[in-house]
Write a protein that holds these residues in place. Structure first.
Motif, mmCIF file in Angstrom:
data_model
loop_
_atom_site.group_PDB
_atom_site.id
_atom_site.type_symbol
_atom_site.label_atom_id
_atom_site.label_comp_id
_atom_site.label_asym_id
_atom_site.label_seq_id
_atom_site.Cartn_x
_atom_site.Cartn_y
_atom_site.Cartn_z
ATOM 1 N N GLY A 47 0.805 -1.210 0.000
ATOM 2 C CA GLY A 47 0.000 0.000 0.000
ATOM 3 C C GLY A 47 0.836 1.257 0.000
ATOM 4 O O GLY A 47 0.327 2.361 0.189
ATOM 5 N N TYR A 48 2.152 1.115 -0.234
ATOM 6 C CA TYR A 48 3.053 2.268 -0.210
ATOM 7 C C TYR A 48 2.663 3.275 -1.290
ATOM 8 O O TYR A 48 2.233 2.926 -2.378
ATOM 9 C CB TYR A 48 4.488 1.792 -0.437
ATOM 10 N N VAL A 52 -3.559 1.246 -4.051
ATOM 11 C CA VAL A 52 -4.711 0.480 -3.594
ATOM 12 C C VAL A 52 -4.439 -1.012 -3.726
ATOM 13 O O VAL A 52 -3.748 -1.461 -4.633
ATOM 14 C CB VAL A 52 -5.944 0.868 -4.432
ATOM 15 N N GLN A 53 -5.002 -1.803 -2.809
ATOM 16 C CA GLN A 53 -4.889 -3.248 -2.887
ATOM 17 C C GLN A 53 -5.969 -3.801 -3.818
ATOM 18 O O GLN A 53 -7.124 -3.397 -3.740
ATOM 19 C CB GLN A 53 -5.045 -3.865 -1.495
ATOM 20 N N ILE A 54 -5.586 -4.703 -4.715
ATOM 21 C CA ILE A 54 -6.542 -5.313 -5.628
ATOM 22 C C ILE A 54 -6.844 -6.718 -5.142
ATOM 23 O O ILE A 54 -5.954 -7.545 -5.035
ATOM 24 C CB ILE A 54 -6.004 -5.336 -7.070
ATOM 25 N N ARG A 55 -8.087 -6.991 -4.852
ATOM 26 C CA ARG A 55 -8.506 -8.282 -4.334
ATOM 27 C C ARG A 55 -9.727 -8.771 -5.103
ATOM 28 O O ARG A 55 -10.607 -7.989 -5.436
ATOM 29 C CB ARG A 55 -8.867 -8.198 -2.843
ATOM 30 N N SER A 56 -9.806 -10.065 -5.359
ATOM 31 C CA SER A 56 -10.982 -10.632 -5.996
ATOM 32 C C SER A 56 -12.010 -11.063 -4.958
ATOM 33 O O SER A 56 -13.156 -11.344 -5.272
ATOM 34 C CB SER A 56 -10.583 -11.832 -6.858
ATOM 35 N N ASN A 119 -4.569 6.022 -7.220
ATOM 36 C CA ASN A 119 -4.017 5.975 -5.874
ATOM 37 C C ASN A 119 -5.049 6.544 -4.912
ATOM 38 O O ASN A 119 -6.092 7.069 -5.340
ATOM 39 C CB ASN A 119 -2.694 6.737 -5.772
ATOM 40 N N VAL A 120 -4.782 6.400 -3.627
ATOM 41 C CA VAL A 120 -5.669 6.982 -2.623
ATOM 42 C C VAL A 120 -4.861 7.882 -1.705
ATOM 43 O O VAL A 120 -3.657 7.705 -1.534
ATOM 44 C CB VAL A 120 -6.392 5.901 -1.779
ATOM 45 N N THR A 121 -5.544 8.854 -1.145
ATOM 46 C CA THR A 121 -4.968 9.709 -0.108
ATOM 47 C C THR A 121 -5.956 9.778 1.050
ATOM 48 O O THR A 121 -7.169 9.729 0.818
ATOM 49 C CB THR A 121 -4.682 11.129 -0.639
ATOM 50 N N PRO A 122 -5.443 9.860 2.271
ATOM 51 C CA PRO A 122 -4.031 9.812 2.679
ATOM 52 C C PRO A 122 -3.369 8.502 2.236
ATOM 53 O O PRO A 122 -4.001 7.457 2.227
ATOM 54 C CB PRO A 122 -4.097 9.905 4.205
ATOM 55 N N GLU A 123 -2.095 8.590 1.890
ATOM 56 C CA GLU A 123 -1.390 7.442 1.338
ATOM 57 C C GLU A 123 -1.354 6.251 2.288
ATOM 58 O O GLU A 123 -1.343 5.097 1.856
ATOM 59 C CB GLU A 123 0.035 7.844 0.952
#
Length: 203
Positions: A47-48, A52-56, A119-123
């Motif tokens: 997540g650095y 975003v984490q990609i999950r099925s 991406n997302v923020t806050p990081e």
């Protein structure tokens, strides 16, 4: 004066030095090409940098804690599209699956191919923001005048409320940036360089 044996020994030594130097340079070049995918793998795993984490897997189920998700749409100067979020901020429960839409349109006279990053923020929230399905990293082609709605399915991990670094965060911004693909930019550049005579019959 050097004997033939001395010259042969020096030649072998120089050969070993040259080989070592070549191997070092080749290794550095290889690492430079591997750096981008390795960095991407690292970001996805940790997540650095807001990755975003990609999950099925489906969302685990709603909890009481809520968070507001905002949606940002960014267009890189390389692509002549119109791009916007299809809705305003959305409040969801941690562990609850949400669905959002982005809209893209091609107002030009020719087809344009683009690809999106995100991406997302806050990081620091990146490791807890999971996407079940999205349109990122896949080339999207819009014909002249065509528009499209692009869905994003996501959920926020309830573990976010347990982490001292994220438990006080109440708002997350999910950002997508569309770029023109390199292949499409090269095609457009070739057509522009050829000028208005492209496609005309040669007499």
């Amino acid at each position: 004066m050097r004997t033939p044996a001395d010259r042969a020994r020096i030649s072998r030594k120089n050969g070993r030095v040259a080989f070592a130097a070549f191997a070092t340079v080749a290794g550095m070049v290889g690492l430079s090409f591997a750096a981008v995918p390795l960095y991407d793998m690292f970001c996805r795993a940790t997540g650095y940098n807001g990755t975003v984490q990609i999950r099925s897997a489906a969302a685990p189920g709603a909890t009481e804690r809520q968070v507001t998700v905002r949606f940002a749409a960014i267009i890189h100067p390389s692509i002549p599209w119109q791009f916007e979020a299809g809705q305003g901020p959305m409040t969801v429960h941690l562990g609850e699956q949400g669905v959002a839409f982005y809209r893209a349109a091609n107002p030009t006279a020719g087809p344009v191919e683009g690809t999106a990053t995100y991406n997302v923020t806050p990081e620091v929230v990146g490791r807890y923001f999971h996407k079940v399905a999205c349109f990122c990293f896949e080339a999207q082609t819009l014909e002249p005048g065509q528009s499209a709605e692009m869905p994003v399915m996501f959920w926020v991990d309830p573990k976010m409320a347990e982490d001292p670094n994220t438990r006080d965060i109440r708002t997350i911004t999910l950002s997508y940036t569309f770029f023109r693909t390199l292949a499409d930019a090269e095609r457009a550049g070739a057509l522009a360089s050829a000028g208005p005579h492209v496609g005309r019959a040669v007499r």
